[in-house]
Structures are given as C-alpha cells and as structure tokens.
Design an enzyme around this catalytic site. Structure first.
Site, PDB file in Angstrom:
ATOM      1  N   GLU A 322       0.833  -1.210   0.000  1.00  0.00           N
ATOM      2  CA  GLU A 322       0.000   0.000   0.000  1.00  0.00           C
ATOM      3  C   GLU A 322       0.866   1.259   0.000  1.00  0.00           C
ATOM      4  O   GLU A 322       0.961   1.954   1.013  1.00  0.00           O
ATOM      5  CB  GLU A 322      -0.967  -0.027   1.190  1.00  0.00           C
ATOM      6  CG  GLU A 322      -0.282  -0.369   2.477  1.00  0.00           C
ATOM      7  CD  GLU A 322      -1.219  -0.780   3.595  1.00  0.00           C
ATOM      8  OE1 GLU A 322      -2.337  -1.252   3.312  1.00  0.00           O
ATOM      9  OE2 GLU A 322      -0.826  -0.630   4.759  1.00  0.00           O
ATOM     10  N   TYR A 366       8.654  18.040   9.929  1.00  0.00           N
ATOM     11  CA  TYR A 366       9.725  17.027   9.849  1.00  0.00           C
ATOM     12  C   TYR A 366      11.054  17.611   9.379  1.00  0.00           C
ATOM     13  O   TYR A 366      11.955  16.856   9.032  1.00  0.00           O
ATOM     14  CB  TYR A 366       9.355  15.915   8.850  1.00  0.00           C
ATOM     15  CG  TYR A 366       7.957  15.382   8.952  1.00  0.00           C
ATOM     16  CD1 TYR A 366       7.546  14.642  10.061  1.00  0.00           C
ATOM     17  CD2 TYR A 366       7.044  15.584   7.919  1.00  0.00           C
ATOM     18  CE1 TYR A 366       6.264  14.133  10.128  1.00  0.00           C
ATOM     19  CE2 TYR A 366       5.761  15.074   7.989  1.00  0.00           C
ATOM     20  CZ  TYR A 366       5.373  14.358   9.093  1.00  0.00           C
ATOM     21  OH  TYR A 366       4.110  13.849   9.162  1.00  0.00           O
ATOM     22  N   CYS A 393       1.877  33.489  10.554  1.00  0.00           N
ATOM     23  CA  CYS A 393       2.438  34.180  11.720  1.00  0.00           C
ATOM     24  C   CYS A 393       3.174  33.179  12.571  1.00  0.00           C
ATOM     25  O   CYS A 393       2.694  32.769  13.640  1.00  0.00           O
ATOM     26  CB  CYS A 393       1.315  34.823  12.513  1.00  0.00           C
ATOM     27  SG  CYS A 393       0.524  36.076  11.550  1.00  0.00           S
ATOM     28  N   GLU A 394       4.295  32.750  12.097  1.00  0.00           N
ATOM     29  CA  GLU A 394       5.067  31.726  12.783  1.00  0.00           C
ATOM     30  C   GLU A 394       6.473  31.776  12.197  1.00  0.00           C
ATOM     31  O   GLU A 394       6.642  31.591  10.982  1.00  0.00           O
ATOM     32  CB  GLU A 394       4.397  30.371  12.499  1.00  0.00           C
ATOM     33  CG  GLU A 394       5.053  29.221  13.126  1.00  0.00           C
ATOM     34  CD  GLU A 394       4.135  28.485  14.108  1.00  0.00           C
ATOM     35  OE1 GLU A 394       2.978  28.911  14.330  1.00  0.00           O
ATOM     36  OE2 GLU A 394       4.601  27.495  14.661  1.00  0.00           O
ATOM     37  N   TYR A 422       1.168  13.983   1.298  1.00  0.00           N
ATOM     38  CA  TYR A 422       1.139  14.574   2.640  1.00  0.00           C
ATOM     39  C   TYR A 422       1.277  16.096   2.606  1.00  0.00           C
ATOM     40  O   TYR A 422       1.884  16.693   3.490  1.00  0.00           O
ATOM     41  CB  TYR A 422       2.221  13.924   3.525  1.00  0.00           C
ATOM     42  CG  TYR A 422       2.108  12.414   3.535  1.00  0.00           C
ATOM     43  CD1 TYR A 422       1.024  11.785   4.139  1.00  0.00           C
ATOM     44  CD2 TYR A 422       3.048  11.608   2.892  1.00  0.00           C
ATOM     45  CE1 TYR A 422       0.888  10.397   4.116  1.00  0.00           C
ATOM     46  CE2 TYR A 422       2.917  10.218   2.867  1.00  0.00           C
ATOM     47  CZ  TYR A 422       1.842   9.636   3.482  1.00  0.00           C
ATOM     48  OH  TYR A 422       1.699   8.267   3.453  1.00  0.00           O
TER      49      TYR A 422
HETATM   50  N1  LLP Z   1       0.233   1.899   5.120  1.00  0.00           N
HETATM   51  C1  LLP Z   1       0.167   2.325   6.387  1.00  0.00           C
HETATM   52  C2  LLP Z   1      -0.439   1.486   7.395  1.00  0.00           C
HETATM   53  C3  LLP Z   1       0.686   3.576   6.717  1.00  0.00           C
HETATM   54  O1  LLP Z   1       0.646   3.996   7.964  1.00  0.00           O
HETATM   55  C4  LLP Z   1       1.262   4.390   5.697  1.00  0.00           C
HETATM   56  C5  LLP Z   1       1.775   5.711   6.008  1.00  0.00           C
HETATM   57  C6  LLP Z   1       1.282   3.896   4.394  1.00  0.00           C
HETATM   58  C7  LLP Z   1       0.761   2.634   4.141  1.00  0.00           C
HETATM   59  C8  LLP Z   1       1.836   4.681   3.238  1.00  0.00           C
HETATM   60  O2  LLP Z   1       3.185   4.952   3.400  1.00  0.00           O
HETATM   61  P1  LLP Z   1       4.007   5.662   2.209  1.00  0.00           P
HETATM   62  O3  LLP Z   1       4.070   4.700   1.047  1.00  0.00           O
HETATM   63  O4  LLP Z   1       3.298   6.906   1.850  1.00  0.00           O
HETATM   64  O5  LLP Z   1       5.339   5.916   2.794  1.00  0.00           O
HETATM   65  N2  LLP Z   1       2.959  12.505   7.105  1.00  0.00           N
HETATM   66  C9  LLP Z   1       4.236  11.841   6.933  1.00  0.00           C
HETATM   67  C10 LLP Z   1       4.061  10.435   6.451  1.00  0.00           C
HETATM   68  C11 LLP Z   1       3.223   9.600   7.358  1.00  0.00           C
HETATM   69  C12 LLP Z   1       3.048   8.213   6.851  1.00  0.00           C
HETATM   70  C13 LLP Z   1       1.959   7.541   7.582  1.00  0.00           C
HETATM   71  N3  LLP Z   1       1.694   6.216   7.156  1.00  0.00           N
HETATM   72  C14 LLP Z   1       5.089  12.660   5.958  1.00  0.00           C
HETATM   73  O6  LLP Z   1       4.641  13.675   5.492  1.00  0.00           O
HETATM   74  O7  LLP Z   1       6.217  12.281   5.695  1.00  0.00           O
END
Ligand code: LLP
Length: 470
Positions: A322, A366, A393-394, A422
């Site tokens: 996923e 991050y 404002c930060e 994201y």
């Molecule tokens: N599956 C599950 C259970 C997850 O928790 C996530 C991401 C994914 C799949 C997808 O992961 P990806 O392929 O996108 O790496 N907000 C953070 C990223 C948080 C990811 C949360 N879970 C950022 O902006 O880097």
C-alpha cells in the site's frame, strides 16, 4: 514526448535526463519533477503540456498541479512489477492518506489499484470515486464504533489494529449476524513486526515501541480469540515506516510474517490467504535523495516473500502492498506567487510566497527539504541564495532554507517540487488561510480536481450563538 531541457547550471538542480529514454523507463519516485516537465519556448516551466505561469493566471495561486501521466505510470509500474516478479496473486492499494480526493482515487482505481483508507471520510471518498469496496482496506489505530459499523455496511476489509477494536468488531459482527444472515466480515490483523528502518522518528511504525498494531508477544492470544470469533480473518498486515530508501527492511518482512502465517494455520486453524506488507518506498525530494525504483522495491519484496514461504513449505499468499508517497509524491508541484523580500545584511534574504505551512506542513513538522524553481524564468542565471518564507504568523514557517534562485521580483511564480504526498492531505486553515485549488494536467488540458476554498467556506461550520451577537 518533447525534449526535456531543464538545465542544471541555470537552476541549480540537476534535472537533465537522457532524452533518448522513453518516459516509461523512468521511475516517477526517483525524479525531482513530474515526468512531463520541460522548459517551453517562453522559457517557462511546462507540465503535462500546460504552461505553469498560465495555469497560475487561470487558477490563481497557491496551486497544486498534478501530472496525470506520472501518476498513471507509477500505478502501472507497481502493478506490472508484481505481475513480473510474483507468481501468486497480488493487489496494490493506494494509501490515500497521502492525498485523498475523488480524482486521485479515481485514477488509482482505473489503473486497477485498490485503496487503503483510515477514516470514514477516506472510505466515502474512495467509494464515491468508483472504487469497489472489495478493494478498500480500512486501517487506523482508533476506529470508532460508528466507523466500524460504516465499514461493515459498505463491505470493506477491516485491518484490525488492537484488542479494543477486535472486541468491538466481534460484537458488531455478532449483532449484525443475529439480525440478518450476513457473511462474516473480512478482517486482517495488523502486527508490529519489530523491524527498524532509517527514517524520521515520527514516520517509523514497525519497531516494537509503536502505537500501531498488535504486539508480537500477544499474537497467540489474538489468534486464539479470532479463531473463536464471528470474523473471517484472511491474513496479516505490517507497515514499517515511510520515506524509506533501504531495501533490507522490506526484504526481511516476509521472513517475519511467514512465522505468524504458519502458526495461525497450524495451531489455530486460521487459513490465512493474504499478506499485506504496507507501503514506505521513498521519493527524491532533493538531489542527494536516492530511493530505489518502484520495480526494484517490488522485486525485493517479492523475492523476500517467495523465499520465506518456500522455505516454510507454505503456498504463496496473495501479496498486497500500500504505497502512498511513491505513487503520488513526485507527480505534483505547488506553484506560489512571490511577494516581498527582506534582506538581513550578512545573514540572509527572505522571499515570501502566498502560502506556506498551511499548504505544506512538512518542513515545519519534519524539517523536510524541498527544491524549487522560478517558473517564469527557467534559464535565468542563479543570482542569489535565499530562504523561502511562508505567509503565516510563525517564525518556523519556512518552506526552503538557502536555495539558489535567479534574481526574482514580486509576481514571479515559484514552483516547489514533490508536493503530491502529505501536503494537501495535511493542509490546514492556520491563520484562516483558504486551502489552495488543485488541478490535473494532461496533454495540454487542465481540469480542477479540488476547488480553491473561499473565505465563506471557512465560516461555513462556525456558529454564533444568539447571546454572543452584538
Ligand atoms: N500503510 C500504512 C499502514 C501507513 O501507515 C502508511 C503511512 C502507508 C501505508 C503509506 O506509506 P508511504 O508509502 O506513503 O510511505 N505525514 C508523513 C508520512 C506519514 C506516513 C503515515 N503512514 C510525511 O509527510 O512524511
């Protein structure tokens, strides 16, 4: 496809690529820019056959610009790599937390992907986008009873995260089967695999000290409960983190999971059929980022699973993954209009744009790094090192620190790369800024996929009790 002419010496970003190479040989997650990006005769950045400067004139800014070709290609590369490297059944799901909206879910769905969702809102979006509930997998570590009920009604597969949820779900399933003759709900169990990877601490999820998933020490009790429950448990799931460049953690996941597969079937009579190894493949935000290609990642995952299941003497499971970021991240850019600037002598020059942490909260959250160009003067020589500041404002609302740009003036169009994942999904209305519009571009056409919010939209949910009026 047109020649790509983004000259590294003029924009400080090595965007040159072998123009003999056809686009489908490129892995979108390894590119700084969407695959169709080029510099046109006006010396403007063009994406999907559309002049970015004209897009901003037409739709306003900030503006998310999504390249359909790149997104479809990323979906196809995942799908085709499984077909090539895995002999069993497979299913790629788009992790819609990266960006959940109708158009993106519809594109992913039309490419044969299912959708990973984490809330009733994401379920509704996937369904309205035309995705079959049989391809929707519902995650989350605190699903409400209402959300579980909704998921059961729609027929999604539920990825159970913890005891609280398991018991609630079993109860709901019992109540439902008492009132109607329904087939048992399809569930998977999320386990914490205890695999560490090198990424930002907030986005690691597979190590033991994680809020997600069942602790492996409880696994036998969970299997025992599930085997007596009214749930149809079809398999297990693990996700180890996000923005990962190493292949080893994903290679190891098959080995960890196969033991649980074996235990479930041999001791608890649970005939698991599906294994979901999560997402996590990284993308290239800056030149020094070097993620593996989509195909390399899939090949590694498949090899790990095939070997682990063969040595355990088990048939290959249906293999799911996923990805979110590696599907949508590099396919989108954000265009801003430059406003004023401020030079602090001998320290730095700030250039402000008309968005910031509300449309891209990743730098402040991050310390993420991004690259950008001035889209209306792509070949102008680099003339200054500047810091791109948002309008909030930060003090920490800085999108990019110390980037080299040509000489800029108010009204120029700054384009930040790699904003598909994201960004919109984590956007806020901080300082009551309205969320930007998003468009999809392809072959010279552009279409709105999310309308720009208006200030009236912001007030829509506000209530002013009579006694507070004056
Ligand atoms: N599956 C599950 C259970 C997850 O928790 C996530 C991401 C994914 C799949 C997808 O992961 P990806 O392929 O996108 O790496 N907000 C953070 C990223 C948080 C990811 C949360 N879970 C950022 O902006 O880097």
């Amino acid at each position: 496809m047109s020649t790509v002419l983004l000259r590294s010496e003029s924009i400080g970003v090595d965007l040159s690529r072998n123009t003999d190479l056809s686009l489908d040989k490129l892995s979108p997650n390894q590119q700084l820019l969407p695959l169709t990006a080029l510099v046109n005769d006006q010396d403007h950045l063009e994406i999907g056959g559309c002049d970015v400067v004209e897009l901003v004139q037409q739709y306003g800014s900030p503006l998310y610009i999504l390249d359909e070709v790149s997104l479809r290609l990323a979906c196809q590369q995942y799908r085709d790599a499984f077909a090539k490297h895995y002999q069993g059944q497979s299913q790629v799901l788009y992790a819609s937390k990266a960006w959940s909206c109708l158009a993106i879910c519809a594109i992913a769905g039309s490419e044969g992907l299912g959708i990973d969702v984490v809330s009733a809102g994401e379920i509704l979006t996937a369904i309205r986008a035309g995705v079959s509930p049989s391809l929707i997998y519902f995650h989350g570590n605190n699903k409400s009873v209402a959300e579980l009920g909704y998921a059961l009604e729609t027929g999604c597969t539920i990825v159970v995260d913890n005891w609280h949820e398991l018991k609630n779900l079993d109860q709901l399933a019992k109540e439902r089967s008492a009132s109607a003759s329904l087939i048992a709900p399809r569930v998977m169990l999320r386990l914490t695999p205890g695999i560490e990877c090198h990424t930002h601490e907030y986005i690691q999820t597979g190590h033991i000290d994680s809020k997600f998933g069942f602790d492996p020490n409880e696994i036998e009790a969970v299997f025992a409960f599930v085997s007596q429950s009214s749930l149809n448990c079809i398999g297990i799931h693990a996700h180890i983190g996000s923005q990962i460049f190493e292949l080893q953690p994903h290679q190891d996941i098959g080995d960890v999971m196969v033991r649980w597969f074996k235990l479930a079937s041999e001791k608890y009579g649970l005939p698991f059929a599906e294994l979901n190894i999560g997402g996590g493949l990284g993308i290239r935000y800056v030149e020094s980022d070097d993620p593996p290609s989509i195909e390399e990642w899939v090949k590694t995952v498949c090899a790990g699973v095939i070997e682990a299941f063969a040595s355990a003497g088990l048939a290959l499971p249906k293999l799911l993954c996923e990805p979110g970021r590696s599907l949508v991240g590099a396919t989108c850019v954000t265009a801003y209009t430059i406003g004023g600037s401020k030079t602090v002598p001998d320290i730095r020059t700030y250039i402000t744009v008309d968005g910031g942490m509300s449309d891209n909260p990743r730098p402040i959250t991050y310390q993420s790094k991004y690259r950008a160009v001035v889209a209306n003067q792509m070949s102008a020589p680099l003339a200054q090192t500047v810091t791109i500041a948002g309008k909030h404002c930060e003090s920490g609302d800085i999108l990019i620190k110390d980037i080299q740009l040509p000489k800029t003036e108010a009204g120029d169009t700054l384009v930040v790369f790699g904003t598909g994942a994201y960004n919109y999904s984590m956007a806020s209305n901080y300082n009551r800024l309205t969320k930007p519009a998003a468009i999809v571009v392809k072959s010279g056409d552009s279409n709105l996929i999310i309308k720009r919010e208006t200030t009236e939209d912001l007030l829509r949910q506000d209530c002013l009790p009579e006694r507070l009026r004056h």
